[in-house]
Motif scaffolding. Structure first.
Motif, PDB file in Angstrom:
ATOM      1  N   ILE A   3     -29.755  12.045 -55.940  1.00 27.42           N
ATOM      2  CA  ILE A   3     -28.783  13.004 -55.440  1.00 27.42           C
ATOM      3  C   ILE A   3     -28.733  12.935 -53.924  1.00 27.42           C
ATOM      4  N   LEU A   4     -27.534  13.120 -53.360  1.00 32.57           N
ATOM      5  CA  LEU A   4     -27.362  13.226 -51.910  1.00 32.57           C
ATOM      6  C   LEU A   4     -26.869  14.624 -51.592  1.00 32.57           C
ATOM      7  N   VAL A   5     -27.548  15.299 -50.670  1.00 33.95           N
ATOM      8  CA  VAL A   5     -27.173  16.657 -50.264  1.00 33.95           C
ATOM      9  C   VAL A   5     -26.946  16.678 -48.761  1.00 33.95           C
ATOM     10  N   THR A   6     -25.883  17.366 -48.320  1.00 35.30           N
ATOM     11  CA  THR A   6     -25.701  17.634 -46.894  1.00 35.30           C
ATOM     12  C   THR A   6     -25.904  19.121 -46.681  1.00 35.30           C
ATOM     13  N   SER A   7     -26.518  19.484 -45.552  1.00 29.49           N
ATOM     14  CA  SER A   7     -26.918  20.879 -45.369  1.00 29.49           C
ATOM     15  C   SER A   7     -26.980  21.247 -43.890  1.00 29.49           C
ATOM     16  N   GLY A   8     -26.849  22.542 -43.608  1.00 29.27           N
ATOM     17  CA  GLY A   8     -26.887  23.015 -42.226  1.00 29.27           C
ATOM     18  C   GLY A   8     -25.509  22.996 -41.606  1.00 29.27           C
ATOM     19  N   GLY A   9     -25.442  23.010 -40.286  1.00 25.58           N
ATOM     20  CA  GLY A   9     -24.164  23.011 -39.584  1.00 25.58           C
ATOM     21  C   GLY A   9     -24.166  22.055 -38.417  1.00 25.58           C
ATOM     22  N   THR A  10     -23.082  21.314 -38.237  1.00 22.81           N
ATOM     23  CA  THR A  10     -23.007  20.357 -37.132  1.00 22.81           C
ATOM     24  C   THR A  10     -22.885  21.084 -35.797  1.00 22.81           C
ATOM     25  N   SER A  11     -23.241  20.391 -34.731  1.00 27.23           N
ATOM     26  CA  SER A  11     -23.176  20.919 -33.365  1.00 27.23           C
ATOM     27  C   SER A  11     -22.438  19.905 -32.503  1.00 27.23           C
ATOM     28  N   GLU A  12     -21.318  20.315 -31.920  1.00 24.52           N
ATOM     29  CA  GLU A  12     -20.473  19.407 -31.150  1.00 24.52           C
ATOM     30  C   GLU A  12     -20.749  19.555 -29.656  1.00 24.52           C
ATOM     31  N   ARG A  13     -21.177  18.478 -29.025  1.00 22.49           N
ATOM     32  CA  ARG A  13     -21.593  18.483 -27.619  1.00 22.49           C
ATOM     33  C   ARG A  13     -20.424  18.719 -26.668  1.00 22.49           C
ATOM     34  N   ILE A  14     -20.593  19.633 -25.705  1.00 21.13           N
ATOM     35  CA  ILE A  14     -19.612  19.838 -24.638  1.00 21.13           C
ATOM     36  C   ILE A  14     -20.042  19.079 -23.383  1.00 21.13           C
ATOM     37  N   ASP A  16     -24.153  17.990 -21.195  1.00 18.83           N
ATOM     38  CA  ASP A  16     -25.574  17.727 -21.433  1.00 18.83           C
ATOM     39  C   ASP A  16     -26.374  18.976 -21.800  1.00 18.83           C
ATOM     40  N   VAL A  17     -25.823  20.169 -21.580  1.00 20.13           N
ATOM     41  CA  VAL A  17     -26.580  21.396 -21.847  1.00 20.13           C
ATOM     42  C   VAL A  17     -25.861  22.361 -22.787  1.00 20.13           C
ATOM     43  N   ARG A  18     -24.616  22.075 -23.170  1.00 21.92           N
ATOM     44  CA  ARG A  18     -23.850  23.025 -23.976  1.00 21.92           C
ATOM     45  C   ARG A  18     -23.290  22.353 -25.230  1.00 21.92           C
ATOM     46  N   SER A  19     -23.166  23.157 -26.289  1.00 23.37           N
ATOM     47  CA  SER A  19     -22.596  22.668 -27.542  1.00 23.37           C
ATOM     48  C   SER A  19     -21.827  23.787 -28.230  1.00 23.37           C
ATOM     49  N   ILE A  20     -20.904  23.387 -29.114  1.00 22.50           N
ATOM     50  CA  ILE A  20     -20.233  24.325 -30.006  1.00 22.50           C
ATOM     51  C   ILE A  20     -20.827  24.121 -31.398  1.00 22.50           C
ATOM     52  N   THR A  21     -21.230  25.219 -32.031  1.00 21.85           N
ATOM     53  CA  THR A  21     -21.833  25.083 -33.344  1.00 21.85           C
ATOM     54  C   THR A  21     -21.391  26.242 -34.233  1.00 21.85           C
ATOM     55  N   ASN A  22     -22.041  26.421 -35.374  1.00 20.49           N
ATOM     56  CA  ASN A  22     -21.722  27.516 -36.282  1.00 20.49           C
ATOM     57  C   ASN A  22     -23.010  28.169 -36.752  1.00 20.49           C
ATOM     58  N   HIS A  23     -22.888  29.160 -37.639  1.00 22.14           N
ATOM     59  CA  HIS A  23     -24.050  29.958 -38.019  1.00 22.14           C
ATOM     60  C   HIS A  23     -24.760  29.452 -39.275  1.00 22.14           C
ATOM     61  N   ALA A  92     -21.870  22.805 -43.297  1.00 21.35           N
ATOM     62  CA  ALA A  92     -20.756  23.418 -42.572  1.00 21.35           C
ATOM     63  C   ALA A  92     -20.376  22.482 -41.430  1.00 21.35           C
ATOM     64  N   VAL A  93     -19.321  21.712 -41.639  1.00 24.89           N
ATOM     65  CA  VAL A  93     -18.904  20.685 -40.671  1.00 24.89           C
ATOM     66  C   VAL A  93     -17.877  21.269 -39.713  1.00 24.89           C
ATOM     67  N   SER A  94     -18.067  21.021 -38.435  1.00 28.26           N
ATOM     68  CA  SER A  94     -17.139  21.530 -37.426  1.00 28.26           C
ATOM     69  C   SER A  94     -15.740  20.974 -37.650  1.00 28.26           C
ATOM     70  N   ASP A  95     -14.742  21.849 -37.583  1.00 32.26           N
ATOM     71  CA  ASP A  95     -13.358  21.406 -37.726  1.00 32.26           C
ATOM     72  C   ASP A  95     -12.835  20.758 -36.450  1.00 32.26           C
ATOM     73  N   PHE A  96     -13.453  21.108 -35.312  1.00 33.83           N
ATOM     74  CA  PHE A  96     -13.012  20.575 -34.030  1.00 33.83           C
ATOM     75  C   PHE A  96     -14.209  20.118 -33.214  1.00 33.83           C
ATOM     76  N   THR A  97     -13.964  19.156 -32.341  1.00 34.41           N
ATOM     77  CA  THR A  97     -14.998  18.670 -31.432  1.00 34.41           C
ATOM     78  C   THR A  97     -14.430  18.602 -30.016  1.00 34.41           C
ATOM     79  N   TYR A  98     -15.318  18.566 -29.043  1.00 36.61           N
ATOM     80  CA  TYR A  98     -14.919  18.601 -27.632  1.00 36.61           C
ATOM     81  C   TYR A  98     -14.194  17.319 -27.218  1.00 36.61           C
ATOM     82  N   GLU A  99     -13.113  17.488 -26.460  1.00 33.40           N
ATOM     83  CA  GLU A  99     -12.421  16.331 -25.886  1.00 33.40           C
ATOM     84  C   GLU A  99     -12.515  16.337 -24.367  1.00 33.40           C
ATOM     85  N   LYS A 100     -12.150  17.456 -23.712  1.00 33.71           N
ATOM     86  CA  LYS A 100     -12.260  17.570 -22.260  1.00 33.71           C
ATOM     87  C   LYS A 100     -12.187  19.032 -21.862  1.00 33.71           C
TER      88      LYS A 100
END
Length: 245
Positions: A3-14, A16-23, A92-100
């Motif tokens: 079985i393959l399981v995905t779990s947790g929530g992705t974190s999208e880098r803004i 070197d010190v900031r990210s957008i993530t979920n709960h 929980a996969v982020s719907d959006f990621t940082y561009e600029k």
């Protein structure tokens, strides 16, 4: 059986010190993984460093990722290298990621030079023309910071393309909607992602003691209901075991 399981929530880098993530905590993914492991079924778990995980044990392989791009690469590699009986995509996969990003000053400067009405095309030109902040460390010396996010790819949609015979369980989370709307949206999600099952759940029905979920099959029928994360994990295991045996 594997079985393959995905779990947790992705974190999208803004930067070197900031990210957008979920709960997303990874708790449900841990319980799902443990349900299969307790029945001597091998589990590959794709999760994040901060997510709750099962303890190290025989039959468990953990693959750590941070963002959606890494999830896509890791998932694709595992699907090519291994054959799975089922894939349970609870992450929980982020719907959006940082561009600029732009400081208020640079954005206002570009806006003042815009000669045309704010159309979709004009806005795209504006975002291209405005002077972006450096990517390494965005300055806090601005009253407002304008972030431009771009849509991430729907990772779940590549699963059946690589392994069409594997049983795929997707998840659909909405917030504070009627049961009818939740089930209708989940059924649309089932078709769009070519999944065999989808677990429909509503954020307003999730807390420390309960997690109400409805498992829907390809015939759009509710095959089971659960009231806690542990019940959801058992429902998914029981349903897949029956399908695969």
């Amino acid at each position: 059986m594997r079985i393959l399981v995905t779990s947790g929530g992705t974190s999208e880098r803004i930067d070197d010190v900031r990210s957008i993530t979920n709960h997303a905590s990874g708790q449900l993914g841990r319980l799902i993984s443990e349900e299969f492991l307790n029945h001597q079924i091998n589990v590959d778990l794709i999760t994040t460093p901060k997510a709750i995980k099962p303890s190290d044990q025989a039959g468990l392989s953990i693959h750590l990722i941070e963002d959606t791009a890494q999830l896509k690469d890791t998932l694709e590699q595992l699907l090519i290298e291994n054959t799975y009986d089922a894939i349970i995509h609870s992450m929980a996969v982020s719907d959006f990621t940082y561009e600029k990003s732009f400081s208020e000053e640079n954005f206002e400067k570009a806006l003042s030079q815009l000669q045309t009405p704010i159309t979709k095309e004009a806005l795209a030109d504006l975002l291209t023309a405005a002077e972006a902040e450096p990517a390494h460390k965005i300055s806090s010396d601005t009253n407002h910071l304008i972030l431009v996010l771009k849509k991430t790819p729907k990772v779940i949609q590549m699963i059946k393309k690589i392994q069409p015979r594997a049983k795929l369980v997707g998840f659909k989370l909405l917030s504070d909607v009627s049961k009818e709307e939740l089930l209708a949206t989940a059924r649309e999600n089932l078709v769009k992602n070519n999944a065999d099952f989808v677990l429909a759940n509503d954020l307003s029905n999730i807390d420390e003691t309960q997690h109400i979920g409805y498992l829907i099959d390809k015939n759009w029928q509710i095959t089971g209901e659960a009231k806690t994360k542990k019940e959801i994990a058992h429902l998914i295991y029981k349903t897949l075991w029956k399908e695969l045996n």
